[in-house]
Design an enzyme around this catalytic site. Sequence first.
Site, mmCIF file in Angstrom:
data_model
loop_
_atom_site.group_PDB
_atom_site.id
_atom_site.type_symbol
_atom_site.label_atom_id
_atom_site.label_comp_id
_atom_site.label_asym_id
_atom_site.label_seq_id
_atom_site.Cartn_x
_atom_site.Cartn_y
_atom_site.Cartn_z
ATOM 1 N N ASP A 104 0.821 -1.204 0.000
ATOM 2 C CA ASP A 104 0.000 0.000 0.000
ATOM 3 C C ASP A 104 0.862 1.265 0.000
ATOM 4 O O ASP A 104 1.875 1.346 0.705
ATOM 5 C CB ASP A 104 -0.893 -0.018 1.249
ATOM 6 C CG ASP A 104 -1.910 1.100 1.283
ATOM 7 O OD1 ASP A 104 -2.461 1.428 0.215
ATOM 8 O OD2 ASP A 104 -2.164 1.640 2.379
ATOM 9 N N HIS A 105 0.440 2.248 -0.778
ATOM 10 C CA HIS A 105 1.066 3.573 -0.801
ATOM 11 C C HIS A 105 2.581 3.513 -0.983
ATOM 12 O O HIS A 105 3.332 4.185 -0.271
ATOM 13 C CB HIS A 105 0.727 4.355 0.464
ATOM 14 C CG HIS A 105 -0.594 5.065 0.365
ATOM 15 N ND1 HIS A 105 -0.833 6.096 -0.523
ATOM 16 C CD2 HIS A 105 -1.753 4.874 1.032
ATOM 17 C CE1 HIS A 105 -2.083 6.506 -0.390
ATOM 18 N NE2 HIS A 105 -2.666 5.769 0.539
ATOM 19 N N ASP A 133 1.926 5.016 -5.600
ATOM 20 C CA ASP A 133 1.352 6.327 -5.325
ATOM 21 C C ASP A 133 2.278 7.430 -5.821
ATOM 22 O O ASP A 133 3.226 7.812 -5.140
ATOM 23 C CB ASP A 133 1.096 6.472 -3.829
ATOM 24 C CG ASP A 133 0.407 7.778 -3.476
ATOM 25 O OD1 ASP A 133 0.080 8.545 -4.401
ATOM 26 O OD2 ASP A 133 0.192 8.024 -2.275
ATOM 27 N N GLU A 181 -3.294 6.414 -7.639
ATOM 28 C CA GLU A 181 -4.116 7.457 -7.036
ATOM 29 C C GLU A 181 -4.074 8.699 -7.912
ATOM 30 O O GLU A 181 -3.007 9.106 -8.378
ATOM 31 C CB GLU A 181 -3.617 7.789 -5.633
ATOM 32 C CG GLU A 181 -4.455 8.840 -4.913
ATOM 33 C CD GLU A 181 -4.006 9.060 -3.474
ATOM 34 O OE1 GLU A 181 -3.919 10.227 -3.065
ATOM 35 O OE2 GLU A 181 -3.746 8.059 -2.771
ATOM 36 N N SER A 236 -11.639 5.490 7.338
ATOM 37 C CA SER A 236 -11.882 5.501 8.781
ATOM 38 C C SER A 236 -12.668 6.727 9.208
ATOM 39 O O SER A 236 -13.343 6.705 10.242
ATOM 40 C CB SER A 236 -10.545 5.453 9.544
ATOM 41 O OG SER A 236 -9.879 4.235 9.345
ATOM 42 N N ALA A 274 -7.673 1.725 8.064
ATOM 43 C CA ALA A 274 -6.530 1.470 8.938
ATOM 44 C C ALA A 274 -6.760 2.082 10.319
ATOM 45 O O ALA A 274 -6.779 1.382 11.330
ATOM 46 C CB ALA A 274 -5.244 2.012 8.316
#
Length: 278
Positions: A83-84, A105, A135, A208, A229
């Site tokens: 991720d990222h 990203d 993204e 979130s 997260a």
Amino acid sequence: MTLVGITTLLERAVARRGGVGAFNVVLLEHVEALIAGAERAAAPVVLQISQNCVRYHGALAPLALATLAAAREAAVPTAVHLDHATDVPLVREAIELGVTSVMFDASALDYEDNVAATRAVVGYCHTRGVAVEAELGEVGGKDGVHAPGARTRPEEAAEFVRATGVDSLAVAVGTSHAMRTRDARVDHELIGRLNRAVPVPLVLHGSSGVADADLVKAVDSGMTKVNIATRLNDAFSGALRARLDERPDLTDPRAYLAPCRDALADEAHALLRLLRAG
């Protein structure tokens, strides 16, 4: 079931108009809890390891290999996702270790540089059978700043996907990373427009900070992959505080981490049911 590619999970979710829960892991206890919650929900799950998490541990391999091993033993389809990632060498290492998808990203770059960098990573990953998320329209909050004004333009998003060949796209629709309150103002009308314009599944980052009803509405409007997260970390940390307040004499980590793992599994189960992930 076993370790699976993320494309299959996303395609199935799109077909049934449901969501896919993508949850970040930091510790092995996270991995165990998230799989337990998914098994209880009878739903697939995506386990995500972020570049920030790799920085915390100082290396990718130990946690990634443990996560992959747990995924192979899971009773539900489980994907392992980087991720990222902004570092191309980290993307390459993750693929060598066996992750099933990556999020590259380059959203902080200007549009043309984002396209060029992402297209190169997509070419590398696709030759190795690995799906790529990107993204467009930087989602705020990674530096602690809430950026509710960030928005992705549908026409530009469609062109970005065409130019890069990405398999899924994270878009800015009013959410922000690391929010502790659930009052993000999600632009559901924009989600619908993006869903109609973009030929690949959409990804909601910063989830979130979204109220439950808005998460459901976001999926109904066209979001497929929902990244969470902070909300899960809150559940884990809250259980830790409660356990140590109750028993300040504890020193064996197993005695105070087990309730945290249980609380995290409960939260994951509830979220997967909410997202209609099963």
